[in-house]
Design a protein around this motif. Structure first.
Motif, PDB file in Angstrom:
ATOM      1  N   LEU A 164      22.515  28.668 -18.202  1.00  0.00           N
ATOM      2  CA  LEU A 164      22.669  28.927 -16.774  1.00  0.00           C
ATOM      3  C   LEU A 164      21.321  28.737 -16.097  1.00  0.00           C
ATOM      4  CD1 LEU A 164      24.337  29.969 -14.336  1.00  0.00           C
ATOM      5  CD2 LEU A 164      23.573  32.277 -14.950  1.00  0.00           C
ATOM      6  N   ASN A 165      21.292  27.922 -15.063  1.00  0.00           N
ATOM      7  CA  ASN A 165      20.096  27.751 -14.235  1.00  0.00           C
ATOM      8  C   ASN A 165      20.246  28.606 -12.985  1.00  0.00           C
ATOM      9  OD1 ASN A 165      18.857  25.748 -15.932  1.00  0.00           O
ATOM     10  ND2 ASN A 165      20.320  24.257 -15.131  1.00  0.00           N
ATOM     11  N   HIS A 166      19.189  29.349 -12.678  1.00  0.00           N
ATOM     12  CA  HIS A 166      19.264  30.256 -11.526  1.00  0.00           C
ATOM     13  C   HIS A 166      17.925  30.272 -10.802  1.00  0.00           C
ATOM     14  CE1 HIS A 166      21.028  33.470  -9.159  1.00  0.00           C
ATOM     15  NE2 HIS A 166      19.909  34.162  -9.291  1.00  0.00           N
ATOM     16  N   THR A 167      17.985  30.471  -9.490  1.00  0.00           N
ATOM     17  CA  THR A 167      16.789  30.524  -8.656  1.00  0.00           C
ATOM     18  C   THR A 167      16.607  31.933  -8.110  1.00  0.00           C
ATOM     19  OG1 THR A 167      17.018  28.198  -8.016  1.00  0.00           O
ATOM     20  CG2 THR A 167      15.661  29.599  -6.605  1.00  0.00           C
TER      21      THR A 167
ATOM     22  N   LEU B  66      23.069  39.131 -12.504  1.00  0.00           N
ATOM     23  CA  LEU B  66      21.688  38.733 -12.245  1.00  0.00           C
ATOM     24  C   LEU B  66      20.975  39.631 -11.244  1.00  0.00           C
ATOM     25  CD1 LEU B  66      22.382  34.898 -12.029  1.00  0.00           C
ATOM     26  CD2 LEU B  66      21.627  36.210 -14.021  1.00  0.00           C
TER      27      LEU B  66
ATOM     28  N   TRP C 224      27.323  36.708 -16.523  1.00  0.00           N
ATOM     29  CA  TRP C 224      25.956  37.059 -16.142  1.00  0.00           C
ATOM     30  C   TRP C 224      25.944  37.960 -14.914  1.00  0.00           C
ATOM     31  CZ3 TRP C 224      22.168  35.235 -19.365  1.00  0.00           C
ATOM     32  CH2 TRP C 224      22.485  34.142 -20.179  1.00  0.00           C
TER      33      TRP C 224
ATOM     34  N   ASP D 107      27.921  37.850 -11.696  1.00  0.00           N
ATOM     35  CA  ASP D 107      27.750  36.828 -10.665  1.00  0.00           C
ATOM     36  C   ASP D 107      28.223  35.456 -11.131  1.00  0.00           C
ATOM     37  OD1 ASP D 107      26.130  38.607  -8.823  1.00  0.00           O
ATOM     38  OD2 ASP D 107      24.878  38.636 -10.617  1.00  0.00           O
ATOM     39  N   GLN D 108      28.189  35.226 -12.442  1.00  0.00           N
ATOM     40  CA  GLN D 108      28.588  33.934 -12.993  1.00  0.00           C
ATOM     41  C   GLN D 108      29.414  34.159 -14.252  1.00  0.00           C
ATOM     42  OE1 GLN D 108      28.035  30.850 -11.847  1.00  0.00           O
ATOM     43  NE2 GLN D 108      26.578  31.249 -10.208  1.00  0.00           N
TER      44      GLN D 108
ATOM     45  N   THR E 175      15.834  29.052 -16.489  1.00  0.00           N
ATOM     46  CA  THR E 175      16.971  28.710 -17.346  1.00  0.00           C
ATOM     47  C   THR E 175      17.237  29.881 -18.276  1.00  0.00           C
ATOM     48  OG1 THR E 175      16.562  26.326 -17.296  1.00  0.00           O
ATOM     49  CG2 THR E 175      17.844  27.175 -19.140  1.00  0.00           C
TER      50      THR E 175
ATOM     51  N   ASN F 104      12.453  29.073 -10.498  1.00  0.00           N
ATOM     52  CA  ASN F 104      13.639  28.559 -11.174  1.00  0.00           C
ATOM     53  C   ASN F 104      13.588  28.923 -12.654  1.00  0.00           C
ATOM     54  OD1 ASN F 104      14.777  27.157  -8.867  1.00  0.00           O
ATOM     55  ND2 ASN F 104      13.074  25.722  -9.085  1.00  0.00           N
TER      56      ASN F 104
END
Length: 345
Positions: free
Chosen positions: A192-195, A176, A174, A183-184, A156, A154
């Motif tokens: 932005l939080n992304h996994t 990614l 973004w 994508d965002q 940020t 995860n």
């Protein structure tokens, strides 16, 4: 209450209160360009600011949304330079105007309904920004690994250091997965939080757009390792740091936003860092005296020079086909970074 007293109270509401104005006339205006587009921005608190208007640009002050309880507004008085004198008195809600100097102007509208009782008017006052030219925004973001497990990492992505010299950022977009598609899209939100659930060296792209429609972009590389118990390919290489400042400096190097190396540099120091052996790598350097520099390079034996006022990547070579692709940014405040592994020299 007696009947005469009740009638007097009702008469006061219907006649006397409207005569005080404001509550029954609502003045408002917007600014538009020649194509009818609204000219405004929102600051970080969400407040509306009118601008940016270019010097010499003919714009429309549109007060057609002004309303009156009694009928309709039929007089529009404009003060464009806040000198207390109305520069134009119109019967129509649309007013064309051109500013001949840059600056922040306080523009006042007085909207009047002549069919109402005395005082049937309202004022609307806003600051208007006028500039000589529009300035491009500056994109800047940092990656912080917040947690990692065998199944996911995860992260940020923090773009709050992005800025617009003459306004504010409107959109943060973004990409990614490096497919050329965003994508965002975040409206006025820099975090932005992304996994990530796949190992590798991920190329991350940020595009920012300001309220004037101008854009800027930035790319970072994020190493993700350990998913599924597997490791990404890497090799240890030597990085040289040359100190041209007057005193010894502690240097922190974050490689691909994952591995962190620290060293004390008196004159010249060589440190070993893990790199992507087949592609470009991301270096973020900070010094104990407040210096910062960010670089992406295909050089697999890079050399950094600590100059009195900046950090430079002075050696570029390495694998064929990879030239220098670096951008250096000096920031005023330190930004916290996250990394999974720290190597101390």
């Amino acid at each position: 209450m007696s009947r005469p007293a009740l009638l007097l109270a009702i008469l006061t509401v219907l006649v006397v209160v409207p005569a005080l104005g404001h509550a029954f006339v609502d003045a408002v205006y917007w600014i538009k360009d020649s194509d009818g587009n609204l000219i405004y921005m929102r600051d970080d608190q969400g407040n509306i600011i009118y601008g940016n208007i270019l010097v010499g640009q003919r714009v429309v002050f549109d007060a057609s949304k002004s309303q009156s309880y009694y009928g309709k507004v039929d007089r529009y008085w404009w003060d464009f330079d806040s000198d207390g004198t109305y520069d134009a008195k119109k019967s129509l809600p649309v007013m064309y105007h051109t500013f001949d100097r840059a600056g922040t102007y306080t523009v006042k509208l007085l909207a009047v309904d002549s069919s109402g009782p005395p005082g049937s008017a309202d004022t609307y006052v806003k600051e208007v920004r006028v500039v000589e030219k529009l300035e491009n925004p500056v994109a800047l973001f940092f990656c912080q690994v917040t947690s990692a497990s065998p199944s996911a990492v995860n992260v940020t992505l923090n773009a709050s250091a992005s800025r617009d010299p003459d306004g504010y950022i409107k959109y943060y977009r973004w990409d990614l997965d490096d497919d050329g598609t965003y994508d965002q899209e975040m409206f006025r939100r820099p975090l932005l939080n992304h996994t990530f659930d796949r190992n590798g060296y991920h190329l991350l792209t940020l595009s920012v757009e300001d309220w004037d429609g101008l854009k800027d972009g930035m790319q970072r590389i994020l190493k993700v390792d350990g998913i599924g118990g597997q490791s990404v390919e890497q090799k240890m290489v030597n990085v040289t740091v040359v100190n041209k400042r007057e005193v010894p400096v502690n240097v922190t190097i974050v490689v691909n936003n994952w591995d962190t190396v620290t060293a004390r540099v008196v004159n010249t120091t060589t440190v070993a860092v893990p790199l992507n052996p087949e592609g470009k790598n991301d270096f973020y350097l900070t010094t104990s005296d407040g210096g910062e520099g960010w670089f992406i390079t295909g050089d697999h034996t890079p050399e950094f020079k600590l100059l009195p006022d900046k950090i430079e990547l002075v050696k570029s070579g390495g694998l064929p086909g990879f030239g220098l692709a670096a951008a250096v940014t000096a920031l005023l405040a330190a930004i916290a970074l996250g990394a999974r592994r720290t190597i101390k020299i």
